[in-house]
Scaffold this active site. Structure first.
Site, PDB file in Angstrom:
ATOM      1  N   GLU A  87       3.578   4.731   1.479  1.00  0.00           N
ATOM      2  CA  GLU A  87       4.934   4.308   1.139  1.00  0.00           C
ATOM      3  C   GLU A  87       4.797   2.903   0.535  1.00  0.00           C
ATOM      4  O   GLU A  87       4.776   1.905   1.246  1.00  0.00           O
ATOM      5  CB  GLU A  87       5.832   4.264   2.378  1.00  0.00           C
ATOM      6  CG  GLU A  87       7.282   3.954   2.027  1.00  0.00           C
ATOM      7  CD  GLU A  87       7.998   3.059   3.026  1.00  0.00           C
ATOM      8  OE1 GLU A  87       9.230   2.915   2.916  1.00  0.00           O
ATOM      9  OE2 GLU A  87       7.340   2.484   3.906  1.00  0.00           O
ATOM     10  N   ASP A 120       3.333   3.761   6.605  1.00  0.00           N
ATOM     11  CA  ASP A 120       4.580   3.030   6.451  1.00  0.00           C
ATOM     12  C   ASP A 120       4.337   1.622   5.913  1.00  0.00           C
ATOM     13  O   ASP A 120       3.358   0.965   6.265  1.00  0.00           O
ATOM     14  CB  ASP A 120       5.279   2.951   7.810  1.00  0.00           C
ATOM     15  CG  ASP A 120       6.596   2.199   7.759  1.00  0.00           C
ATOM     16  OD1 ASP A 120       7.514   2.686   7.088  1.00  0.00           O
ATOM     17  OD2 ASP A 120       6.689   1.129   8.388  1.00  0.00           O
TER      18      ASP A 120
END
Length: 641
Positions: free
Chosen positions: A375, A322
């Protein structure tokens, strides 16, 4: 640990050697989770639990818990060396016992901390750690593991179902939160995935976290599957069940920042040992979280060993990392005065760059089939490039540019799509720069962004027709795929972690049709190698007509390595019917229809397309051969040749 002839458990002795301390201080003790934390052990023939914790600035450390009535004086831990590791063996401690570390600082403050290496946690709002034993689970996924580690991941179909367990489906038992256990969820999800044909599940919010509304992105327990849904072995059951039906498991992993809750990692021993002590480097002002100190060897060791922990102990197949951009840029989300430049005066986080290279090198060397997915929302070069070529070493990168262009285009009224035609062709211009996953994730269906179907223009029937064409474009485009739960059947409300998906919508023809259509796309994707074997070069994709902006149509084909079973895609992004549409094609042969998004079974109007079209020797679109057909409104057609 092994069983004796009498069936009693024979435990190994756990201890932390000088070598363990040295290698941890160097940042390369990749089994450190077997030493620090709480582990069943035996000393001098007596069974108990060995506790180990890193607290280099503490004056004293005590273990407190149910086993001693939370007595703050009875169990002082011994400092083993200059590295700041404390340890203690406590006989007679049983499984599921709650405990914490009481850390006393040099200035007399008392800190009550959960174990950073705990494998189980008290159900929130409780904040204690919990004794557990990870050994002894009967895994049955040997075939899956062997195939995973011997198959070229880039030539495999990867279609990911992003899922949040607590809101996928609520338990009808009437409990406050209605959570299914890991085991109950596994049994229901397995049946659903068999029907839908996804290849992987990406699970949100598995690492222990205190606040449901954070969706698991503000972590306190990196080494513990959340107790909301059961025990660690219940989570093993979930992974094992999915592997047995050939579905991989990816975890959302959050090394970018962590929660500031008092029992967590922040100011762990009275000083900043996990986060950077300079708030310009150690805090996210927008998120209210702490940032790991990537330049500290023990912190890098904590994080890298954590990935290996999930891989080895829980057989997880990958991590989606993330907020990578927030780690790479020192000024990410910060104003002037809130960040500190690197030693060269730039905004690149040199320590985070080195951390990613180190992590991906170790993980790839340990398990070649393991997926590390970034990401990353900027144009940072070589995110998936090889470390030896100065890349970051990730397996895949989320193509956030593709996602943004796709969503912005699909929201437009068809009248204005002609002026934004190249939003859907742009991603192929940089497709070769990385190994991409095309994501339509949870982030696209929250915070007033609307659900996927309600992003679409027009009447309700138009919205669903638009989305069917959009999904066809996605599955035909180069890159692996990801859809968030609910998008496969046209969830109309935005996602909320507080309620289950609107499964009742499947009683409606449009939603049932959407689900059937996505299942057909997933089946098509897995059936035809041309859709996944060449994803990162022009050898697998070719535009036939990328410039028909006045009619907002697109045509391309996906090419197989052996030249067999190629697929031709034709997309009409308007409510207009284009009659006698002529399209240049690569070969003089027959083109067999295998998918028509306007079929009634998918919620369409039932407009027919020819089952077979024979190419003619008539030039079009700079090619020697062409086909003609009538293209119904908002329709995607796929032909095999």
């Amino acid at each position: 640990m092994e069983k004796t002839k009498k069936g009693t458990v024979k435990r190994e002795t756990v201890f932390i050697s000088e070598a363990d301390q040295y290698v941890f201080a160097q940042g390369t003790h990749y089994d450190i989770y077997k030493k620090l934390g709480a582990h069943f052990s035996t000393e001098n023939g007596e069974d108990g639990v060995f506790f180990g914790v890193w607290a280099p600035n503490a004056a004293t450390v005590h273990v407190i818990g149910e086993f001693n009535g939370w007595n703050e004086e009875s169990h002082p831990m011994k400092k083993l060396g200059d590295g700041g590791i404390y340890a203690l063996f406590v006989p007679g401690v049983e499984e599921n016992t709650l405990y914490k570390y009481l850390i006393t600082t040099p200035d007399g403050r008392k800190l009550y901390k959960a174990d950073p290496f705990a494998n189980y946690a008290e159900l929130r709002p409780g904040t204690a750690s919990k004794i557990t034993d990870l050994s002894g689970f009967a895994w049955g996924d040997e075939k899956w593991i062997a195939e995973r580690d011997t198959t070229d991941v880039f030539k495999r179909p990867i279609a990911i179902y992003e899922c949040h367990i607590g809101s996928w489906m609520k338990h009808p038992d009437g409990t406050e939160h209605g959570f299914y256990s890991y085991r109950e969820f596994a049994d229901r999800l397995v049946d659903y995935l068999k029907e839908m044909k996804y290849t992987h599940v990406e699970l949100m919010g598995i690492l222990e976290h205190p606040f449901d509304g954070s969706w698991g992105y503000q972590v306190t327990g990196y080494y513990a599957p959340t107790s909301r849904y059961g025990s660690p072995k219940d989570f093993m059951y979930l992974v094992n069940r999915l592997h047995k039906i050939g579905v991989g498991v990816i975890l959302d992993w959050v090394p970018a920042h962590f929660a500031t809750d008092a029992h967590g990692l922040g100011c762990f021993d009275g000083q900043c040992i996990f986060e950077h002590p300079d708030p310009r480097l150690g805090e996210h002002p927008d998120w209210g979280t702490k940032i790991f100190n990537y330049g500290k060897t023990e912190v890098k060791n904590f994080l890298i060993a954590n990935v290996l922990f999930w891989l080895r102990e829980f057989h997880v197949d990958g991590v989606r990392v993330d907020a990578v951009a927030s780690m790479l840029y020192l000024d990410y989300g910060k104003k002037d005065g809130q960040w500190c430049p690197n030693i060269y005066g730039g905004n690149k986080n040199l320590e985070a760059i080195e951390f990613f290279k180190h992590m991906n090198s170790v993980v790839r060397g340990t398990c070649p089939g393991f997926l590390s997915i970034a990401e990353e929302s900027t144009a940072w070069p070589m995110v998936t490039g090889r470390v030896e070529d100065d890349g970051l070493g990730f397996t895949f990168k989320w193509n956030m540019g593709w996602m943004h262009d796709f969503c912005e285009y699909m929201k437009l009224d068809p009248y204005f799509r002609r002026n934004n035609h190249y939003a859907l062709t742009f991603a192929m211009s940089y497709n070769e720069s990385e190994n991409y996953i095309l994501p339509l994730s949870h982030d696209e269906v929250v915070h007033l962004k609307c659900s996927m179907v309600n992003k679409m223009p027009g009447y309700q029937i138009d919205k669903y027709a638009n989305l069917r064409v959009g999904y066809t474009y996605m599955f035909g485009h180069s890159g692996k795929k990801l859809l968030f739960m609910g998008q496969e059947f046209g969830q109309e409300r935005e996602w909320s972690e507080e309620r289950e998906l609107d499964w009742f919508l499947l009683q409606e023809p449009l939603n049932a049709g959407m689900k059937a259509y996505v299942a057909e796309l997933l089946n098509l994707y897995r059936k035809y190698p041309c859709l996944y074997t060449i994803d990162n070069s022009w050898n697998g994709f070719e535009w036939l007509n990328a410039d028909d902006k006045d009619r907002s149509t697109y045509a391309f084909f996906r090419k197989a390595e052996d030249g067999k079973k190629n697929l031709l895609f034709i997309l009409n992004m308007t409510p207009m019917r284009w009659e006698n549409y002529r399209l240049g094609v690569p070969e003089l042969k027959k083109y067999k229809l295998i998918l028509n998004s306007d079929e009634e079974r998918f919620g369409g109007n039932g407009n027919k397309l020819p089952e077979v079209i024979t190419a003619q020797k008539e030039p079009a679109d700079y090619r020697d051969y062409s086909i003609t057909l009538d293209i119904p409104p908002y329709t995607a057609a796929v032909f095999q040749f």
